[in-house]
Design an enzyme around this catalytic site. Structure first.
Site, PDB file in Angstrom:
ATOM      1  N   PRO A   4       0.848  -1.200   0.000  1.00  0.00           N
ATOM      2  CG  PRO A   4      -0.030  -1.076   2.161  1.00  0.00           C
ATOM      3  CD  PRO A   4       0.727  -1.975   1.244  1.00  0.00           C
ATOM      4  CG  LEU A   5       3.209   1.803  -2.752  1.00  0.00           C
ATOM      5  CD1 LEU A   5       3.476   1.539  -4.213  1.00  0.00           C
ATOM      6  CD2 LEU A   5       4.503   1.912  -1.984  1.00  0.00           C
ATOM      7  CB  THR A   6       0.604   7.240   1.231  1.00  0.00           C
ATOM      8  OG1 THR A   6       0.192   6.402   2.294  1.00  0.00           O
ATOM      9  CG2 THR A   6      -0.113   8.570   1.327  1.00  0.00           C
ATOM     10  CD  GLN A  33      -1.257  -0.129   5.473  1.00  0.00           C
ATOM     11  OE1 GLN A  33      -1.024   1.005   5.073  1.00  0.00           O
ATOM     12  NE2 GLN A  33      -0.303  -1.051   5.610  1.00  0.00           N
ATOM     13  CB  CYS A  35       2.591   5.005   9.627  1.00  0.00           C
ATOM     14  SG  CYS A  35       2.652   6.699   9.029  1.00  0.00           S
ATOM     15  CE  LYS A  74       4.580  -2.669   4.827  1.00  0.00           C
ATOM     16  NZ  LYS A  74       5.621  -1.926   5.551  1.00  0.00           N
ATOM     17  CG  HIS A  80       9.848  -1.604   6.074  1.00  0.00           C
ATOM     18  ND1 HIS A  80       9.478  -0.287   5.941  1.00  0.00           N
ATOM     19  CD2 HIS A  80      11.030  -1.712   5.439  1.00  0.00           C
ATOM     20  CE1 HIS A  80      10.402   0.370   5.271  1.00  0.00           C
ATOM     21  NE2 HIS A  80      11.361  -0.476   4.956  1.00  0.00           N
ATOM     22  CG  ASP A 117      16.659  -2.026   0.817  1.00  0.00           C
ATOM     23  OD1 ASP A 117      15.965  -0.998   0.785  1.00  0.00           O
ATOM     24  OD2 ASP A 117      17.530  -2.229   1.677  1.00  0.00           O
TER      25      ASP A 117
END
Length: 669
Positions: free
Chosen positions: A330-332, A384, A415, A454, A484, A518
């Site tokens: 999920p990419l803001t 999310q 976050c 996450k 992450h 990465d």
């Protein structure tokens, strides 16, 4: 030989900053470089280009720190925290400035609010204006057409795809479907093929929005769960006990971490879960109706059925079978529906909507609900949620469980930004184990789909805590965890710790654990899978090159041409016009998100230009002249060049148009 921290581009392609921009200004003619060099030096000091970048590789120290990572906005959880570098200062003098570009100018064109045609006219029902005599929009089509900006092209993607453009006269490509008297032409045969088909799901209806705004939506399951968490005010904060609402009549210890402001429900009933305890809240342990437990009675309307009494057991829930699949994070901002369609086409298996704030969803905010929309091509799709307290998160989970179609719900506990962290959400939940537990258990009790979480390695840089939290998350009922490999403090200034991810994957078993961080090539993906994770989540790698999913599945490096990359941008703009609209507002919104994405796409270095493969995500690209003008233009990190690319696709920008990326995505450390 490339400098440390700089991508190894072949020497014959490398150039200086001045020559690079002179080449672009001369439209690809090398002869104009020398004469423009002085002018380019002046232009380089303007704000149009991101701050000068310097490759800095942290020396491997005694503490075992890994080389520096570009702090580039992997926006999977409103991250995007960057550190701009000042090319005129030494690194030791550089002032650390993190976060978003909060003071960026408003990019909404002024003419959005001027000379706008009334929606009733656009939709062919001018006699039934929604606003009545108070309407401030134009009803005179001739007056509107006289002030309307020129069309941007001769073909409308909506008309060509669906046989009808719902924006009619207001479409910026209206010549393609306007007949005599400005009548909207319809391709009846093509329109019939799409009639009754739902291409985008999870829309917010007006009725539901009204219920949420007036607080008339009922949260039966959530209220039942929250009742079991209610804390008595008259008891001491430590070790307080209260009668009633326990599944087996037991008196439970009151949490030390819960303040009166955190608790909802009747304060005279129901204790809070003990922090770190093994006992579960009453609603999850007892199939009996609440009336039998001596507290928090639930009023019923009509007969009570088994569905009202018997809860769905965890083993009866739909399973999340995504082991070994490629998961788009999920990419803001950039992880919008058109971008997900691009990634889906290139081989992404699992997609997830942008992070949505639970309180905004509960208030019925249209902009927040837009983040939940699902395209019909997204066969495995989740949403999310971000929140800090069990009441809002549990209610939001029940709301979504009843109103939208998803395959899983993910909790954002990764976050790092202050705005979220200081309110107790995101990474802060890793330090609030009691609230974290209540949120996971509560959401799991009201959802019919799997719940995932996450997280990051921890909050502080050298204090990993994920290995301690993961077994608890498994016990609380989550179906999967994504890790992450960086802490909140690190942001993106270090490479992801895949050794630690491997350690956590063993601890998480048999619960699936996905690794994240990465991955920019199929070698990176293969190496990540060898750590024992169940799958990989891809974030910034997909922003830099969305065809990464194809490379991983086909186990090859794709030397994609500039024309192929431009075709991808064309598809994105078409998807954007389809999603946001082909009127002026939709065109400019599509342009805005295209420009945000271009701030990451410019980091890609074509395979044919590299001395060695693969490109690493923490290596900054040097200035280079590509194999053609378009390839060089796409490598520019100058905002004006991004705007030029957008004009090739969406026509000229409005007067006084300015753009600054939402995130400081062009600094390296």
């Amino acid at each position: 030989m490339a400098a440390a921290g700089v991508a190894p581009v072949r020497e014959r392609f490398v150039t200086s900053k001045e020559q690079f921009h002179a080449y672009l200004r001369a439209n690809g003619e090398l002869g104009g470089q020398e004469g423009d060099r002085e002018e380019e030096k002046e232009a380089s000091s303007e704000q149009n280009e991101p701050p000068a970048k310097r490759g800095r590789l942290d020396v491997q120290g005694q503490d075992g720190e890994s080389p520096g990572e570009p702090e580039d906005g992997e926006k999977e959880s409103r991250d995007g925290e960057k550190e701009p570098e000042d090319g005129e200062k030494e690194p030791v003098e550089r002032k650390r400035a993190r976060g978003q570009n909060k003071s960026r100018p408003c990019m909404k064109p002024n003419h959005y609010e001027k000379s706008r045609l009334c929606p009733s006219v656009t939709q062919g029902c001018a006699d039934k204006c929604y606003f009545g005599p108070r309407c401030r929009f134009l009803h005179d089509v001739g007056e509107y057409m006289a002030a309307k900006p020129a069309d941007l092209g001769h073909s409308c993607v909506l008309f060509e795809t669906f046989g009808k453009c719902p924006y009619g006269i207001t479409c910026r490509f209206a010549k393609a479907h306007l007949g005599d008297g400005y009548q909207n032409v319809v391709n009846t045969e093509l329109a019939k093929q799409w009639e009754g088909k739902s291409l985008v799901r999870n829309n917010l209806s007006k009725d539901l929005q009204h219920q949420l705004r007036k607080k008339k939506f009922t949260f039966k399951k959530a209220d039942e769960y929250l009742c079991s968490l209610a804390k008595p005010h008259h008891e001491d904060r430590k070790g307080g006990k209260a009668p009633g609402c326990s599944a087996e009549g037991e008196e439970e210890e009151v949490s030390n971490c819960t303040t009166p402001e955190d608790v909802l429900g009747d304060p005279s009933h129901c204790p809070v879960l003990p922090e770190g305890g093994d006992s579960k809240p009453a609603p999850m342990q007892s199939p009996q109706p609440t009336e039998s437990r001596g507290g928090c009675p639930t009023k019923t309307a009509g007969p009570v059925t088994d569905e009202d009494i018997v809860k769905l057991r965890s083993c009866e829930k739909k399973k999340l079978e995504i082991q070994g699949k490629l998961y788009l994070a999920p990419l803001t901002t950039c992880g919008n529906l058109p971008f997900r369609r691009i990634c889906k086409r290139f081989g992404a298996d699992v997609t997830c909507g942008e992070m949505a704030v639970c309180t905004n969803l509960l208030q019925g905010q249209s902009s927040e609900w837009a983040l939940l929309k699902r395209h019909h091509t997204e066969d495995i799709f989740g949403v999310q949620l971000e929140g800090a307290f069990p009441d809002t998160m549990t209610k939001c989970a029940e709301l979504l469980n009843q109103t939208i179609d998803v395959d899983f719900v993910d909790i954002n506990v990764g976050c790092p930004i202050d705005l979220v962290y200081k309110k107790g959400g995101g990474c802060a939940l890793m330090t609030r184990s009691n609230k974290f537990e209540q949120i996971v258990r509560g959401m799991n009790s009201v959802l019919d789909v799997p719940l995932t979480v996450k997280i990051r390695t921890g909050v502080q840089e050298k204090m990993n805590v994920a290995h301690k939290i993961i077994p608890k998350i498994r016990e609380w009922g989550a179906s999967m965890v994504t890790l992450h490999g960086r802490s909140r403090e690190q942001r993106y200034t270090r490479v992801a710790d895949w050794d630690y991810i491997a350690e956590c994957a063993k601890i998480a078993s048999p619960m699936p654990l996905f690794g994240n961080g990465d991955i920019l090539s199929y070698e990176d993906a293969d190496q990540a899978m060898q750590t024992g994770v169940s799958g990989i989540m891809i974030a910034r790698g997909a922003l830099i090159k969305p065809w990464l999913f194809t490379e991983i599945k086909e186990q090859r490096h794709w030397d994609i041409s500039s024309s192929e990359r431009f075709d991808i941008l064309k598809d994105f703009t078409n998807y954007g016009l389809e999603h946001w609209g082909s009127d002026t507002q939709g065109v400019e919104k599509t342009r805005k998100f295209l420009l945000e994405w271009l701030s990451f796409l410019c980091r890609y270095i074509p395979v044919g230009l590299l001395e060695r493969l693969p490109q690493k995500i923490n290596e900054r690209p040097p200035y280079y002249i590509g194999r053609d003008y378009l390839e060089t233009l796409m490598a520019s990190q100058n905002v004006d060049d991004w705007i030029k690319i957008s004009e090739l696709l969406l026509g000229p920008v409005p007067t006084n148009f300015t753009f600054l990326p939402k995130h400081k995505a062009n600094s390296y450390r």
